[in-house]
Design a protein around this motif. Sequence first.
Motif, PDB file in Angstrom:
ATOM      1  N   THR A  39     -13.719  -9.166-152.867  1.00 52.26           N
ATOM      2  CA  THR A  39     -12.110  -9.034-153.136  1.00 52.26           C
ATOM      3  C   THR A  39     -11.704 -10.414-153.120  1.00 52.26           C
ATOM      4  O   THR A  39     -10.663 -10.716-153.901  1.00 52.26           O
ATOM      5  CB  THR A  39     -11.445  -8.290-151.987  1.00 52.26           C
ATOM      6  OG1 THR A  39     -12.086  -6.968-151.672  1.00 52.26           O
ATOM      7  CG2 THR A  39      -9.881  -8.035-152.323  1.00 52.26           C
ATOM      8  N   ALA A  40     -12.036 -11.386-152.264  1.00 56.86           N
ATOM      9  CA  ALA A  40     -11.805 -12.763-152.290  1.00 56.86           C
ATOM     10  C   ALA A  40     -12.002 -13.347-153.596  1.00 56.86           C
ATOM     11  O   ALA A  40     -11.340 -14.184-154.135  1.00 56.86           O
ATOM     12  CB  ALA A  40     -12.428 -13.383-151.062  1.00 56.86           C
ATOM     13  N   LYS A  70      -6.670 -13.534-155.916  1.00 58.20           N
ATOM     14  CA  LYS A  70      -6.551 -14.779-155.636  1.00 58.20           C
ATOM     15  C   LYS A  70      -5.546 -14.688-154.429  1.00 58.20           C
ATOM     16  O   LYS A  70      -5.133 -15.422-153.725  1.00 58.20           O
ATOM     17  CB  LYS A  70      -5.798 -15.869-156.667  1.00 58.20           C
ATOM     18  CG  LYS A  70      -4.462 -15.005-157.124  1.00 58.20           C
ATOM     19  CD  LYS A  70      -3.827 -15.812-158.238  1.00 58.20           C
ATOM     20  CE  LYS A  70      -2.598 -15.383-158.757  1.00 58.20           C
ATOM     21  NZ  LYS A  70      -1.871 -16.236-159.805  1.00 58.20           N
ATOM     22  N   TRP A  71      -4.758 -13.642-154.142  1.00 52.86           N
ATOM     23  CA  TRP A  71      -3.642 -13.337-153.236  1.00 52.86           C
ATOM     24  C   TRP A  71      -4.435 -12.905-151.868  1.00 52.86           C
ATOM     25  O   TRP A  71      -3.507 -12.645-150.708  1.00 52.86           O
ATOM     26  CB  TRP A  71      -2.643 -12.481-153.612  1.00 52.86           C
ATOM     27  CG  TRP A  71      -1.827 -13.204-154.475  1.00 52.86           C
ATOM     28  CD1 TRP A  71      -1.779 -12.814-156.071  1.00 52.86           C
ATOM     29  CD2 TRP A  71      -0.601 -13.846-154.472  1.00 52.86           C
ATOM     30  NE1 TRP A  71      -0.541 -13.557-156.633  1.00 52.86           N
ATOM     31  CE2 TRP A  71      -0.100 -14.156-155.458  1.00 52.86           C
ATOM     32  CE3 TRP A  71      -0.173 -14.502-153.238  1.00 52.86           C
ATOM     33  CZ2 TRP A  71       0.885 -15.140-155.574  1.00 52.86           C
ATOM     34  CZ3 TRP A  71       0.650 -15.559-153.282  1.00 52.86           C
ATOM     35  CH2 TRP A  71       1.382 -15.848-154.570  1.00 52.86           C
ATOM     36  N   ALA A  85      -4.738 -12.164-146.018  1.00 52.55           N
ATOM     37  CA  ALA A  85      -5.485 -12.003-144.971  1.00 52.55           C
ATOM     38  C   ALA A  85      -5.251 -12.857-143.773  1.00 52.55           C
ATOM     39  O   ALA A  85      -5.241 -12.820-142.733  1.00 52.55           O
ATOM     40  CB  ALA A  85      -6.977 -12.129-145.244  1.00 52.55           C
ATOM     41  N   LEU A  86      -4.950 -14.104-144.365  1.00 51.41           N
ATOM     42  CA  LEU A  86      -4.526 -15.165-143.370  1.00 51.41           C
ATOM     43  C   LEU A  86      -3.527 -15.119-142.452  1.00 51.41           C
ATOM     44  O   LEU A  86      -3.282 -14.944-141.297  1.00 51.41           O
ATOM     45  CB  LEU A  86      -4.641 -16.471-143.801  1.00 51.41           C
ATOM     46  CG  LEU A  86      -4.305 -17.792-142.877  1.00 51.41           C
ATOM     47  CD1 LEU A  86      -5.267 -17.964-141.980  1.00 51.41           C
ATOM     48  CD2 LEU A  86      -4.023 -18.894-143.810  1.00 51.41           C
ATOM     49  N   ILE A 113      -6.122  -3.366-142.927  1.00 48.43           N
ATOM     50  CA  ILE A 113      -5.366  -2.687-144.053  1.00 48.43           C
ATOM     51  C   ILE A 113      -5.086  -3.667-145.329  1.00 48.43           C
ATOM     52  O   ILE A 113      -4.919  -2.983-146.399  1.00 48.43           O
ATOM     53  CB  ILE A 113      -3.805  -2.728-143.237  1.00 48.43           C
ATOM     54  CG1 ILE A 113      -4.038  -1.376-142.218  1.00 48.43           C
ATOM     55  CG2 ILE A 113      -2.783  -2.112-144.228  1.00 48.43           C
ATOM     56  CD1 ILE A 113      -2.764  -1.334-141.208  1.00 48.43           C
ATOM     57  N   VAL A 114      -4.983  -4.838-144.820  1.00 54.80           N
ATOM     58  CA  VAL A 114      -4.866  -5.839-146.149  1.00 54.80           C
ATOM     59  C   VAL A 114      -6.146  -5.634-146.953  1.00 54.80           C
ATOM     60  O   VAL A 114      -6.158  -5.632-148.238  1.00 54.80           O
ATOM     61  CB  VAL A 114      -4.681  -7.264-145.845  1.00 54.80           C
ATOM     62  CG1 VAL A 114      -4.716  -8.376-146.890  1.00 54.80           C
ATOM     63  CG2 VAL A 114      -3.555  -7.500-144.983  1.00 54.80           C
TER      64      VAL A 114
END
Length: 229
Positions: A24-25, A29-30, A35-36, A71-72
């Motif tokens: 996913t990373a 790009k978002w 996540a942060l 969740i993200v």
Amino acid sequence: MAKPQEKVSFGQRLKQIWMVFKFTAKQDKWFMPLALGAVLIPLALTAVAIMIWGWLWLPVGILLTLLAVLIVLNLRSNRAMMNAAEGQPGAAAQIMETMRGDWRVTPAVSSTTQMDMVHLVIGRPGVILLAEGNPQRIRGLLGQEKRRLAKVIGSAPLYDYLIGQGEGELPIRKLRPTLIRLPRNLSGKDVNALDKRLKALTSRPQMPKGAIPKNMRPPRGNFRQTRGR
């Protein structure tokens, strides 16, 4: 029909989550900024709660942080997988095979050598045909498959979708929600009976339509040698 899932150990589950995280990373790009934020916001709220009510809120804060990250990850990984699957041959069948529920998927019941294919899905809504490929070629292939199935499905509803981004086509990212919203027209017994009839119909392999690629053709001399025997 969906196969029963094997038990997965805690270590294997963590490994799977880490693989999804890296995928996913790379694709989205978002994802990392979101996540942060999912980590920092709950931790900041936890710090405030600790200062006011004490350290008992630390476990709660950790659990909320993990929940927010998962969740993200779930939302963004689904989006990333849909983006990666866009335009890939057989992607619609792969997505259907991972859907929850009683979906009987037969990939590429009809196909061409140009990687156009029609997938057969049987479920509570009825019979569903998913077509992938060149719109001009696949519509004819889809029509042939509809006529073939109409002889054996009886009164069961028949749905068909052309997967793509053009007018009148269904984007692959909308495939799951579209099929989930379909009415449940058949009972479980009806699905089983329909599945048996269609398996008998689709058990015979069909040759792909179109010219045979050169790398799949037998050498010219083989045919002459066979005739000479």
